[in-house]
Design a protein around this motif. Structure first.
Motif, short mmCIF file in Angstrom:
data_model
loop_
_atom_site.label_atom_id
_atom_site.label_comp_id
_atom_site.label_asym_id
_atom_site.label_seq_id
_atom_site.Cartn_x
_atom_site.Cartn_y
_atom_site.Cartn_z
N VAL A 245 1.50 11.74 -14.56
CA VAL A 245 0.62 10.60 -14.81
C VAL A 245 -0.03 10.78 -16.18
CG1 VAL A 245 -1.35 11.74 -13.70
CG2 VAL A 245 -1.35 9.26 -13.93
N ASP A 285 -0.16 10.33 -4.08
CA ASP A 285 -1.17 9.69 -4.94
C ASP A 285 -2.51 9.30 -4.31
OD1 ASP A 285 -0.58 7.42 -3.47
OD2 ASP A 285 0.80 6.62 -4.97
N LEU A 307 2.27 3.47 -10.33
CA LEU A 307 0.90 3.87 -9.99
C LEU A 307 -0.09 2.84 -10.53
CD1 LEU A 307 -1.08 5.95 -8.81
CD2 LEU A 307 -1.04 7.11 -11.03
#
Length: 322
Positions: A245, A285, A307
């Motif tokens: 990320v 997540d 995401l």
């Protein structure tokens, strides 16, 4: 060299070299004759050290101990400053130890330290007055189950447990091989090999009820495998499906985030506009999303796209329900 260090040194010298002169002591300890004599007398009077001086040969040595006379150096010697530091640390531990897990074991040491200190200055009452620890959000733990888990972990024994998974609100009975206890974000977790699932799992300790400690030897999982499964990604329940990320924080928030540790493998850089870009690996997540959202408009998910879209949907739903 402090007084206690010299006493340990004198003990070592007399044990390693059975016969030593005053000149040898002075040279080895780098102190005056008066200081050496004072230390030797202290050891005789307070520690029952069997030190004798042979006037004819001018040497010092240990003699055989007399019946009923026991000589040994204290296992722990502390200066007043060290005792203050230890008592302060105990207070801090007590503040984060919401389940009372360490208290029963720390209190005897604290009492001993307080006795050694022997002063009303900087007492525990004063420490409690001057140091304030506020812990919000920690869960309470069952001391009985924690101790059973810890014992099985160190003795390498398997456990039969009932585990309540909050995500599904279901309780299952499992046989596990404890691997390690982890204190993470104010809560305790047990990394273990789950014989029911045939895989590594991380269990929240406050959701465990121990039914039985087995005599069967626990399955030992290599640290490397534990880390690959549980420590590679972000959060306590990571997994093996790793991706990265990339987050971008505003210049105002960057000054704080730059000093934060999100993951051992994180990468961070200040950009030309003063913002801060942070990247690290993750797999599952839910925890990551909660930690991102608490920064509100001060953070932007750069990638991955999936995401970013997931958080966008959560925010839209939150606005609808507001």
């Amino acid at each position: 060299m402090s007084n206690r260090e010299r006493i340990y040194k004198i003990d070592q010298i007399l044990n390693n070299k059975q016969h030593i002169t005053m000149a040898d002591f002075i040279a080895r300890l780098e102190v005056s004759k008066a200081t050496v004599k004072r230390d030797l007398q202290y050891m005789r009077d307070n520690l029952n050290a069997p030190i004798i001086y042979d006037r004819d040969s001018g040497i010092y040595r240990f003699e055989s101990q007399k019946a009923g006379m026991k000589y040994e150096l204290p296992g722990l010697w502390f200066s007043a400053e060290e005792i203050h530091a230890l008592m302060t640390m105990q207070h801090l531990l007590a503040g984060i130890d919401s389940g009372g897990l360490l208290g029963p074991h720390i209190q005897p040491l604290l009492a001993r330290l307080t006795g050694i200190l022997g002063s009303k200055e900087d007492s525990m009452d004063e420490i409690n007055k001057r140091i304030k620890v506020e812990v919000i959000g920690n869960r309470k733990f069952n001391l009985e189950h924690f101790q059973i888990i810890g014992s099985a972990l160190l003795k390498r024994k398997r456990l039969i447990i009932d585990y309540h998974a909050r995500s599904t609100d279901q309780t299952t009975t499992r046989e596990i091989s404890p691997q390690r206890l982890v204190y993470y974000k104010g809560n305790w977790y047990l990394d273990a090999w789950c014989h029911l699932k045939g895989d590594i799992r991380s269990f929240s300790v406050d959701s465990i009820k121990c039914k039985e400690t087995l005599e069967t030897k626990a399955e030992d999982i290599p640290d490397k495998k534990l880390d690959e499964t549980l420590s590679e990604g972000y959060g306590i329940f990571s997994g093996s499906n790793i991706q990265w990320v990339k987050l971008k924080f505003t210049p105002e928030r960057a000054r704080w985030v730059a000093s934060e540790k999100w993951h051992p493998k994180q990468k961070g850089d200040f950009l030309d506009d003063g913002s801060y870009q942070l990247s690290f690996p993750y797999s599952q997540d839910p925890e990551l999303i909660m930690d991102i959202m608490k920064y509100g408009s001060d953070v932007k998910v750069v990638e991955p796209k999936a995401l970013k879209e997931k958080i966008h949907k959560i925010l839209i739903e939150a606005v609808r329900n507001y």
